[in-house]
Every structure is written in C-alpha cells, then in structure tokens.
Enzyme design. Structure first.
Site, PDB file in Angstrom:
ATOM      1  N   PHE A  50       0.807  -1.214   0.000  1.00 26.27           N
ATOM      2  CA  PHE A  50       0.000   0.000   0.000  1.00 26.27           C
ATOM      3  C   PHE A  50       0.840   1.263   0.000  1.00 26.27           C
ATOM      4  O   PHE A  50       0.414   2.309  -0.468  1.00 26.27           O
ATOM      5  CB  PHE A  50      -0.914   0.017   1.234  1.00 26.27           C
ATOM      6  CG  PHE A  50      -0.168  -0.167   2.529  1.00 26.27           C
ATOM      7  CD1 PHE A  50       0.443   0.887   3.173  1.00 26.27           C
ATOM      8  CD2 PHE A  50      -0.066  -1.437   3.102  1.00 26.27           C
ATOM      9  CE1 PHE A  50       1.140   0.706   4.362  1.00 26.27           C
ATOM     10  CE2 PHE A  50       0.628  -1.633   4.286  1.00 26.27           C
ATOM     11  CZ  PHE A  50       1.239  -0.557   4.923  1.00 26.27           C
ATOM     12  N   CYS A  51       2.032   1.221   0.526  1.00 29.11           N
ATOM     13  CA  CYS A  51       2.825   2.417   0.827  1.00 29.11           C
ATOM     14  C   CYS A  51       3.621   2.876  -0.398  1.00 29.11           C
ATOM     15  O   CYS A  51       4.452   2.121  -0.920  1.00 29.11           O
ATOM     16  CB  CYS A  51       3.792   2.117   1.976  1.00 29.11           C
ATOM     17  SG  CYS A  51       4.914   3.481   2.341  1.00 29.11           S
ATOM     18  N   PRO A  52       3.425   4.119  -0.863  1.00 32.27           N
ATOM     19  CA  PRO A  52       4.183   4.579  -2.023  1.00 32.27           C
ATOM     20  C   PRO A  52       5.680   4.679  -1.760  1.00 32.27           C
ATOM     21  O   PRO A  52       6.492   4.535  -2.681  1.00 32.27           O
ATOM     22  CB  PRO A  52       3.580   5.961  -2.319  1.00 32.27           C
ATOM     23  CG  PRO A  52       2.961   6.401  -1.030  1.00 32.27           C
ATOM     24  CD  PRO A  52       2.491   5.137  -0.366  1.00 32.27           C
TER      25      PRO A  52
END
Length: 355
Positions: A50-52
C-alpha cells in the site's frame, strides 16, 4: 519513512550515523568494502504494498534485478491500530484465521507486528514503525528505513553481485549527465506531489486542504509538460530515472485513491492528463517491475480502511474501472498536453522551475 527533502545532499550523507538513538531512524548504506557489504541473501526487506514510499524501494529492487537476492516480508494493508499502535501487522497476528491475500508472515522472526522487528535493534525506539525497512541478517540489525536514501544507494550498492555485463548492473537511475535536472525536478515532485497528496488528504480544515491540494495539481500540470517536452517514454526522455520511480508511486495511486479519498478531485490522470496517462500505462504494461510491484487491493483497502476520521464506514469504492487502462500510445508528440486551469493552480505553477 520519508527523507526530509529530495536532493543529493539529503539523500545520502556519509557522515550520518546509522542510528543516532531512539528518536532517529536508520541510515545505513550497503556498499562494497563497508560494514554493510553486498551479498545475496544477507538482507531482508520489509514492505507494505500500500505504501508509495516502500513501493519505490521495491521498484528499484526489481529494476536492478535484486528480487531474488533480497527477499521480502509484506505486512497486511490494515488495520494499523489506534494512534499508530501496535502498528502494521503480519498475517496471523490475531490468530490462525487472520489472513490477508498478498501479505506474508515475517519470514525472519515470525513477528506478529512490525514494531517487534524495530525493537530487536533498539528496545527504546520512539519513532514510527514504518515501511520500507531493510534488515541485515549477518549483523542482526536494521540497516535503513528511509526510502529516499535506499532509492539512491540501492542503484549501485549491490552491483558487484550482479552479472558483469547484465543490463541490471549497468542501470543507474541517477546518471551523471542528468543529476542536476533530477535534483531540480525531484525537489518539487517530492514536496508538491508525493507529499502534497497527504497534506491535502489529512487537512483538518478548509484552508489547510486548499493550501495542500493546489500544489498537487500545479505539479501534475508541470509533469505533463515535462514528459511532453522530452518526448517520452520516460520523464526525462529515453532513459528511465529516479523521477519515473518517484512519480509512478504516486500517480498509480492517484485515480484509485487520492481523487476521492484525499479529495484531490480537481482532475484525474486518465481524464485530464493524457501525457501522464500514456507514460503511466507504458510503465505499468511494458516495463518489468512496475505492474509486478503494484497491488491495487492493498492500496485501496489500506487508505479506505485505515483512515477512520476520513472514511469512518471503511467502505472501499469499486472504481475506477479498470485500475489501469490498456493500450499505449508512445507517440508523445501527437498528444496535446492537458492542464487543470484553475486560477490558483496556474498561479502556483509559476513558482516551479521551467520545464
């Protein structure tokens, strides 16, 4: 975890200690003939799809052909807990039925939560238990949890373990002749787009929201012009650079999350930025590593089911559909660049360096 600003000085400071104490993150560098020497299987990367910020490190891992040399453990997309505690969890944290597609156990220690990994190095650690985080199995310590730092040194730190004439070994995303331009663009891209969506999305009042969202679209307007001027298929033309990695990690989340969840709805990439749209589709469909590191279930459910003050019912929208449209037009000269012509956006754009 994000470095304070983009630029060669802040991304890698060799005088910085690996870990200065409980309030500090980790800043180790993998490099030949150093404390953290390159070796296949020695290092383990903790990420969340999920984390860019974790995404861009995982992208470099793929682009450099390190996906077999550096294994990963993947935390669940949600929940994170109240006020960040107990933080990101691995499947099984709440019993045998606690599963989540695409996540993995902690392959090194069998931890329930990511904070347990952090406390193995510093039991008094007071910072965020963030992804990405790189672990050294030889010294049994965290090496680095700053994504911009890893983005930079991972490009060269493992070269000696790669085949001598392989394209992966030759690849650098920070070539010498483009460094000045990468630093210039990276500064506003990181500040106004990568971080800007969060300034807009987490704003607590109307004024803060408007102050945050205007620079986001000024940056997108500028990125649209930049790719078009350089002719694609990458941000600076024929060579892929750090800018493509930085921009992709936010752009791929833009229409599916940031437009509705963070109220960044002055426009969409697919509807208003035809140049960025073709650039994005080309990376996703045609460049190894980009679709492989993109998980839309994790992306959409993390934001919509973790931010209860923004989305209290935790309902995840089905759209937009499809996540990424098919068909790629690489004739960038034939595309008329798009623009969000909101007066405040255009005024803000004047403050950015010329393309």
């Amino acid at each position: 975890m994000v470095a304070a600003q983009f630029g060669s000085a802040s991304v890698h400071d060799p005088t910085k200690p690996v870990h200065a104490g409980p309030e500090d993150g980790w800043h180790g560098v993998v490099a030949p003939r150093s404390r953290f020497a390159p070796d296949s299987g020695r290092y383990h990367l903790y990420i969340g799809y999920f984390c860019p910020f974790a995404h861009r490190v995982n992208l470099v891992r793929y682009l450099k052909g390190l996906d077999s040399a550096i294994d990963i453990s993947v935390v669940k997309a949600y929940p994170k807990g109240e006020n960040g505690w107990p933080g990101w969890a691995f499947p099984g944290a709440n019993g045998p039925d606690d599963t989540y597609e695409g996540s993995t156990p902690d392959k090194l220690f069998g931890s329930k939560y990511l904070h347990e990994v952090y406390f193995r190095t510093d039991k008094d650690y007071k910072g965020k238990y963030s992804v990405p985080a790189l672990w050294d199995t030889k010294e049994n310590t965290l090496v680095n949890n700053e994504s911009l730092e890893m983005l930079r040194w991972m490009q060269r730190g493992f070269d000696e373990i790669l085949p001598e004439r392989s394209p992966e070994r030759k690849l650098t995303l920070y070539p010498e002749h483009l460094q000045a331009k990468i630093d210039e663009v990276g500064e506003w891209l990181t500040r106004d787009l990568n971080s800007g969506v969060y300034k807009a999305g987490f704003a607590k009042d109307q004024a803060a929201y408007e102050k945050g969202v205007i620079p986001v679209f000024a940056a997108l307007n500028q990125l649209e012009q930049l790719i078009h001027k350089n002719g694609g298929p990458y941000v600076l033309g024929k060579a892929i650079t750090e800018l493509d990695v930085l921009a992709y990690a936010t752009a791929i989340r833009f229409d599916v999350v940031y437009v509705q969840h963070f109220k960044c709805n002055l426009g969409t990439i697919r509807g208003n930025y035809p140049v960025i749209h073709e650039w994005l589709k080309n990376l996703y469909w045609n460049v190894w590593g980009f679709s492989e590191t993109t998980n839309f279930k994790h992306i959409k459910e993390n934001y919509t089911k973790s931010h209860h003050d923004i989305n209290p019912l935790a309902i995840t929208p089905l759209g937009p559909y499809p996540d990424v449209e098919e068909g790629v037009n690489l004739d960038f000269s034939s595309i008329k660049p798009g623009v969000i012509a909101h007066p405040a956006v255009l005024e803000q754009q004047k403050n950015l360096p010329a393309v």
